[in-house]
Scaffold this motif. Structure first.
Motif, PDB file in Angstrom:
ATOM      1  N   VAL A 170      -1.992   7.508 -11.150  1.00 57.64           N
ATOM      2  CA  VAL A 170      -1.629   7.831  -9.592  1.00 57.64           C
ATOM      3  C   VAL A 170      -2.711   7.779  -8.622  1.00 57.64           C
ATOM      4  CG1 VAL A 170       0.604   9.145  -9.926  1.00 57.64           C
ATOM      5  CG2 VAL A 170      -1.585  10.255  -9.550  1.00 57.64           C
ATOM      6  N   PRO A 224       0.651  -1.224  -0.069  1.00 55.75           N
ATOM      7  CA  PRO A 224      -0.116  -0.204  -0.157  1.00 55.75           C
ATOM      8  C   PRO A 224       0.849   1.037  -0.067  1.00 55.75           C
ATOM      9  CG  PRO A 224      -0.118  -1.083   2.148  1.00 55.75           C
ATOM     10  CD  PRO A 224       0.441  -1.937   1.113  1.00 55.75           C
ATOM     11  N   TYR A 225       1.869   1.237   0.655  1.00 56.02           N
ATOM     12  CA  TYR A 225       2.931   2.572   0.823  1.00 56.02           C
ATOM     13  C   TYR A 225       3.330   2.751  -0.695  1.00 56.02           C
ATOM     14  CZ  TYR A 225       2.455   2.101   5.889  1.00 56.02           C
ATOM     15  OH  TYR A 225       2.016   1.932   7.022  1.00 56.02           O
ATOM     16  N   PHE A 230      -6.585  -1.731   1.198  1.00 53.96           N
ATOM     17  CA  PHE A 230      -5.383  -2.256   2.078  1.00 53.96           C
ATOM     18  C   PHE A 230      -5.839  -1.643   3.348  1.00 53.96           C
ATOM     19  CE2 PHE A 230      -3.503  -3.138  -1.872  1.00 53.96           C
ATOM     20  CZ  PHE A 230      -2.973  -4.020  -1.757  1.00 53.96           C
ATOM     21  N   LEU A 234       1.986   1.939  -3.334  1.00 53.58           N
ATOM     22  CA  LEU A 234       0.796   2.492  -4.587  1.00 53.58           C
ATOM     23  C   LEU A 234       0.515   3.974  -4.159  1.00 53.58           C
ATOM     24  CD1 LEU A 234      -1.415  -0.658  -4.194  1.00 53.58           C
ATOM     25  CD2 LEU A 234      -0.333   0.049  -6.061  1.00 53.58           C
ATOM     26  N   ILE A 235       0.600   4.280  -2.844  1.00 54.73           N
ATOM     27  CA  ILE A 235       0.252   5.655  -2.759  1.00 54.73           C
ATOM     28  C   ILE A 235       1.514   6.679  -2.710  1.00 54.73           C
ATOM     29  CG2 ILE A 235      -1.628   5.358  -1.026  1.00 54.73           C
ATOM     30  CD1 ILE A 235       0.318   6.212   1.290  1.00 54.73           C
ATOM     31  N   ARG A 280      -0.683  29.563  -4.852  1.00 53.15           N
ATOM     32  CA  ARG A 280       0.536  29.017  -4.492  1.00 53.15           C
ATOM     33  C   ARG A 280       1.537  29.327  -5.417  1.00 53.15           C
ATOM     34  NH1 ARG A 280       0.821  24.020  -6.179  1.00 53.15           N
ATOM     35  NH2 ARG A 280      -1.221  23.236  -6.625  1.00 53.15           N
ATOM     36  N   ILE A 308      -4.176   3.807  -8.423  1.00 54.36           N
ATOM     37  CA  ILE A 308      -3.440   3.093  -7.337  1.00 54.36           C
ATOM     38  C   ILE A 308      -3.663   3.611  -6.025  1.00 54.36           C
ATOM     39  CG2 ILE A 308      -1.963   2.037  -8.944  1.00 54.36           C
ATOM     40  CD1 ILE A 308      -0.082   3.896  -8.206  1.00 54.36           C
ATOM     41  N   SER A 309      -3.552   4.842  -5.917  1.00 50.61           N
ATOM     42  CA  SER A 309      -3.904   5.512  -4.507  1.00 50.61           C
ATOM     43  C   SER A 309      -5.154   4.921  -3.974  1.00 50.61           C
ATOM     44  CB  SER A 309      -3.926   6.850  -4.404  1.00 50.61           C
ATOM     45  OG  SER A 309      -2.961   7.511  -5.424  1.00 50.61           O
ATOM     46  N   PRO A 319       3.469   7.546  -5.306  1.00 54.16           N
ATOM     47  CA  PRO A 319       3.552   8.884  -6.440  1.00 54.16           C
ATOM     48  C   PRO A 319       2.779   9.961  -6.052  1.00 54.16           C
ATOM     49  CG  PRO A 319       3.243   6.377  -7.342  1.00 54.16           C
ATOM     50  CD  PRO A 319       2.992   6.258  -5.999  1.00 54.16           C
ATOM     51  N   GLN A 320       1.464   9.569  -5.607  1.00 54.67           N
ATOM     52  CA  GLN A 320       0.435  10.734  -5.246  1.00 54.67           C
ATOM     53  C   GLN A 320       0.884  11.381  -4.202  1.00 54.67           C
ATOM     54  OE1 GLN A 320      -2.905  11.476  -7.107  1.00 54.67           O
ATOM     55  NE2 GLN A 320      -4.065  11.367  -5.266  1.00 54.67           N
ATOM     56  N   MET A 321       1.609  10.707  -3.405  1.00 55.90           N
ATOM     57  CA  MET A 321       1.929  11.278  -1.950  1.00 55.90           C
ATOM     58  C   MET A 321       3.264  12.216  -2.139  1.00 55.90           C
ATOM     59  SD  MET A 321       0.455  11.058   0.911  1.00 55.90           S
ATOM     60  CE  MET A 321      -1.166  11.032  -0.027  1.00 55.90           C
ATOM     61  N   ALA A 353      -5.219   1.326  -3.087  1.00 57.86           N
ATOM     62  CA  ALA A 353      -4.572   1.091  -1.716  1.00 57.86           C
ATOM     63  C   ALA A 353      -5.499   1.801  -0.622  1.00 57.86           C
ATOM     64  CB  ALA A 353      -3.331   2.167  -1.673  1.00 57.86           C
ATOM     65  N   ILE A 397       4.006  13.886  -4.882  1.00 56.47           N
ATOM     66  CA  ILE A 397       3.529  15.038  -5.765  1.00 56.47           C
ATOM     67  C   ILE A 397       2.921  16.130  -4.820  1.00 56.47           C
ATOM     68  CG2 ILE A 397       1.988  16.028  -7.604  1.00 56.47           C
ATOM     69  CD1 ILE A 397       2.959  13.306  -8.945  1.00 56.47           C
ATOM     70  N   VAL A 398       1.970  15.496  -3.778  1.00 59.26           N
ATOM     71  CA  VAL A 398       1.185  16.042  -3.038  1.00 59.26           C
ATOM     72  C   VAL A 398       2.034  16.887  -1.845  1.00 59.26           C
ATOM     73  CG1 VAL A 398      -0.520  16.100  -1.046  1.00 59.26           C
ATOM     74  CG2 VAL A 398      -0.889  15.019  -3.361  1.00 59.26           C
ATOM     75  N   ILE A 399       3.080  16.295  -1.606  1.00 58.48           N
ATOM     76  CA  ILE A 399       4.192  16.980  -0.521  1.00 58.48           C
ATOM     77  C   ILE A 399       4.811  17.866  -1.136  1.00 58.48           C
ATOM     78  CG2 ILE A 399       5.940  16.739   0.991  1.00 58.48           C
ATOM     79  CD1 ILE A 399       4.501  13.813   1.604  1.00 58.48           C
ATOM     80  N   LEU A 400       5.647  17.435  -2.329  1.00 54.29           N
ATOM     81  CA  LEU A 400       6.283  18.298  -2.730  1.00 54.29           C
ATOM     82  C   LEU A 400       5.783  19.558  -3.544  1.00 54.29           C
ATOM     83  CD1 LEU A 400       9.552  18.002  -3.119  1.00 54.29           C
ATOM     84  CD2 LEU A 400       9.156  16.887  -5.290  1.00 54.29           C
ATOM     85  N   PHE A 401       4.663  19.384  -4.183  1.00 56.70           N
ATOM     86  CA  PHE A 401       4.093  20.712  -4.994  1.00 56.70           C
ATOM     87  C   PHE A 401       2.817  21.330  -4.374  1.00 56.70           C
ATOM     88  CE2 PHE A 401       6.487  18.131  -8.167  1.00 56.70           C
ATOM     89  CZ  PHE A 401       7.123  19.105  -8.630  1.00 56.70           C
ATOM     90  N   PHE A 402       2.297  20.426  -3.556  1.00 62.81           N
ATOM     91  CA  PHE A 402       1.149  21.310  -2.610  1.00 62.81           C
ATOM     92  C   PHE A 402       1.398  21.666  -1.261  1.00 62.81           C
ATOM     93  CE2 PHE A 402      -2.377  20.670  -5.915  1.00 62.81           C
ATOM     94  CZ  PHE A 402      -1.795  19.723  -6.682  1.00 62.81           C
TER      95      PHE A 402
END
Lengths: 295, 294
Positions: free
Chosen positions: B88, A13-14, B99, A16-17, B122, B91-92, A19-21, B95, A23-28
């Motif tokens: 993205v 699960p980590y 899961f 799978l999430i 921003r 798959i998120s 890629p989106q995580m 998960a 981008i969310v952290i870096l760009f948002f």
């Protein structure tokens, strides 16, 4: 939320999430955090040192007449744009729903402005409203209106409002038509038997039943007018003349990116974040209500 | 519907036709202007019947504005954003729904937060990250008085155009919502048959999601193609301009020959691809639009 039959896996699960995580952290989230921090700081022009100044940036912002005016202009712009495109969308959807059995043809004929980018909508209307070469602009001039959106702030505002609301008509049309088709025929027929004419039925039965859709669209149109219309303004007036069409979002861009005022721009971003959070909360309340109304 | 109302019907038809004409007029006007020679466009009133110079004007616009590079850039960006967002997000969502793991809800809320942070609010800090992907590390290191020496800029690259726009709360919610409606038996059965989670995803979940993917594809592609602010920020080289940004340079300035016919031909080139996508895939588009916003 979680499926009853699900998987337990220590890594997958980590993965799978991730890629989106990332981008969310870096760009948002990181930029939003940085904006929050910068809003309470001033930095010298060479980027050497920063000082924490609490609410000074906000105070400075609201002390400038320009920013307070920008608030007002954003309000005028957003409310007019939302109102105009909602009314057009509703009228066209109501007429289509009333007289046509097959609605796909009208839908096809009305849907295309949605595919036009806001910046392109701005470009088209800039031409139409050109005082010398545009058909509408020239018509106004030859009928005695001193039409000149390049010099006259009110004219510029009218132009961007029309360009921005034109683009949004299709969106409202699609949702209104969906809402209208969901109004039960039986209620309308009962009202007709009781002697209510078509117009009365529309205002007394259809409109109240449509209210969830209307509330939803009001929020969505305000969000659109606030944020997505940057392209319309940048492509036509660039905030001018003399800041007449400089909305809040346009000001964040022109003060921060063009003017390089870090603290002031960050404070503006934070104010906009607060507005977005409020709009999002309202939006979710409205969506909840919509689900509830539909049973 | 119930009674006969010939007068009202007549006015309804008249207003509907009028509405359609008003809505379609700017695009028709652009099309006509794009087909006329310069002398005709500058006449008043401009003729409303198309001329024969469409190809010439398009050729002039393409040459003047380097539209062929820009078209390619726009296509790559829109496609990248679309494929990226859908991949993205699906798959998120998989998960989060299938899961049980420690930060499941945290991840969900972090994705949710992006709804409230459109790029418009921003601009500067996001630009800083794009200008140097390691700038967050730099700032973190600086707190401990350490130097972080790596730099990696996304400015003027396709990744810079695409990556920051790839996260999507709405697409993730859409897939999550859809997965929640799938019967529990699907997962149970595939577990019983000894399928791994990824086999379950590829063989069952993904094929079932195809309609949702198609609906999302249309709407994300169109919004991707129409991006304006972000491309304006991250690209400074003309060779990296997208067409929506680049075509604006064709608008005649005050001291130039007012070649509005060429400008409108360029506008046409920039608008036709998303219009075609919406019109040809209208069924998917409407489905996507309505579900995307829920």
């Amino acid at each position: 939320m979680l499926k009853r039959s699900h998987y337990e896996n220590p890594i997958l699960p980590y993965l799978l999430i991730s890629p989106q995580m990332l981008i969310v952290i870096l760009f948002f989230l990181w930029p939003a955090g940085a904006a929050l921090l910068q809003a309470f700081q001033i930095s010298d022009p060479f980027g050497q040192g920063t000082a924490f100044v609490w609410f000074d940036n906000f105070k400075n912002l609201f002390e400038t007449l320009e920013y307070r005016q920008s608030f007002l202009k954003t309000l005028v712009f957003s409310v007019s744009t939302a109102l105009l495109s909602l009314l057009m969308g509703l009228a066209l959807a109501a007429l289509t729903n009333r007289i046509l059995k097959i609605k796909t043809v009208t839908r096809t004929l009305l849907i295309w402005p949605y595919a036009v980018a806001p910046a392109m909508a701005g470009m088209l209307w800039l031409f139409l409203f050109h005082p010398t070469y545009g058909v509408i602009g020239h018509f106004l001039v030859s009928n005695g209106v001193d039409w000149n959106p390049v010099l006259n702030g009110t004219h510029a505002m009218v132009m961007v409002i029309i360009a921005a609301s034109w683009k949004q008509i299709s969106y409202n049309f699609v949702f209104f038509l969906g809402g209208l088709q969901a109004v039960p025929r039986s209620i309308l027929e009962a009202a007709a038997i009781d002697g209510a004419g078509p117009l009365r039925r529309f205002f007394v039965i259809v409109l109240p039943l449509l209210s969830p859709t209307i509330f939803f669209l009001i929020v969505m149109n305000l969000v659109y007018a606030f944020f997505d219309t940057f392209g319309v303004i940048h492509a036509t007036t660039e905030g001018g003349p003399g800041g007449a069409t400089s909305t809040l979002v346009y000001k964040v861009y022109s003060d921060g990116f063009v003017g390089q005022d870090l603290g002031g721009s960050a404070a503006q971003s934070v104010i906009l974040m607060v507005i977005t959070v409020i709009l999002t909360i309202v939006q979710f309340k409205v969506v909840e209500k919509k689900v509830h109304y539909n049973g | 519907m119930v009674e006969r109302t010939p007068i009202l019907d007549f006015f309804s038809y008249a207003f509907l036709v009028l509405g359609i004409v008003v809505v379609g007029f700017p695009i028709y006007y652009c099309l006509v202007a794009a087909t006329l020679p310069l002398s005709e466009v500058l006449k008043y009133p401009m003729p409303l019947i198309p001329g024969e110079k469409l190809l010439e004007n398009i050729r002039a616009a393409v040459e003047k504005g380097h539209l062929e590079t820009q078209l390619w850039n726009s296509f790559l960006m829109a496609l990248g954003i679309t494929v990226g967002k859908i991949s993205v997000s699906i798959i998120s969502a998989f998960a989060i729904v299938y899961f049980n793991f420690r930060i499941r809800m945290l991840a969900f809320w972090m994705i949710f937060m992006t709804l409230m942070l459109p790029v418009e609010i921003r601009i500067l800090p996001t630009y800083e990250v794009a200008a140097n992907l390691f700038s967050p590390f730099k700032s973190l290191f600086r707190i401990f008085n350490l130097e972080f020496g790596l730099d990696f800029s996304l400015l003027n690259t396709y990744s810079g155009l695409i990556l920051p726009l790839v996260a999507s709360a709405t697409a993730t919610f859409l897939f999550r919502q859809f997965f929640l409606t799938l019967p529990e038996e699907l997962c149970e059965a595939s577990k019983m048959d000894g399928a791994t989670p990824m086999q379950f995803f590829w063989k069952i979940v993904f094929p079932l999601s195809k309609t949702n993917i198609a609906a999302l594809f249309v709407i994300v592609f169109v919004t991707g193609w129409n991006q304006y602010l972000w491309p304006l920020l991250v690209t400074t080289e003309p060779s990296m301009d997208t067409i929506i940004v680049g075509v604006q340079h064709l608008i005649p300035k005050a001291d130039q020959v007012p070649q509005w016919n060429v400008a409108m031909a360029g506008a046409l080139v920039a608008m036709v691809p998303p219009i075609m996508v919406v019109l040809l895939m209208q069924r998917w588009f409407v489905k996507g639009l309505v579900e995307h916003e829920k």
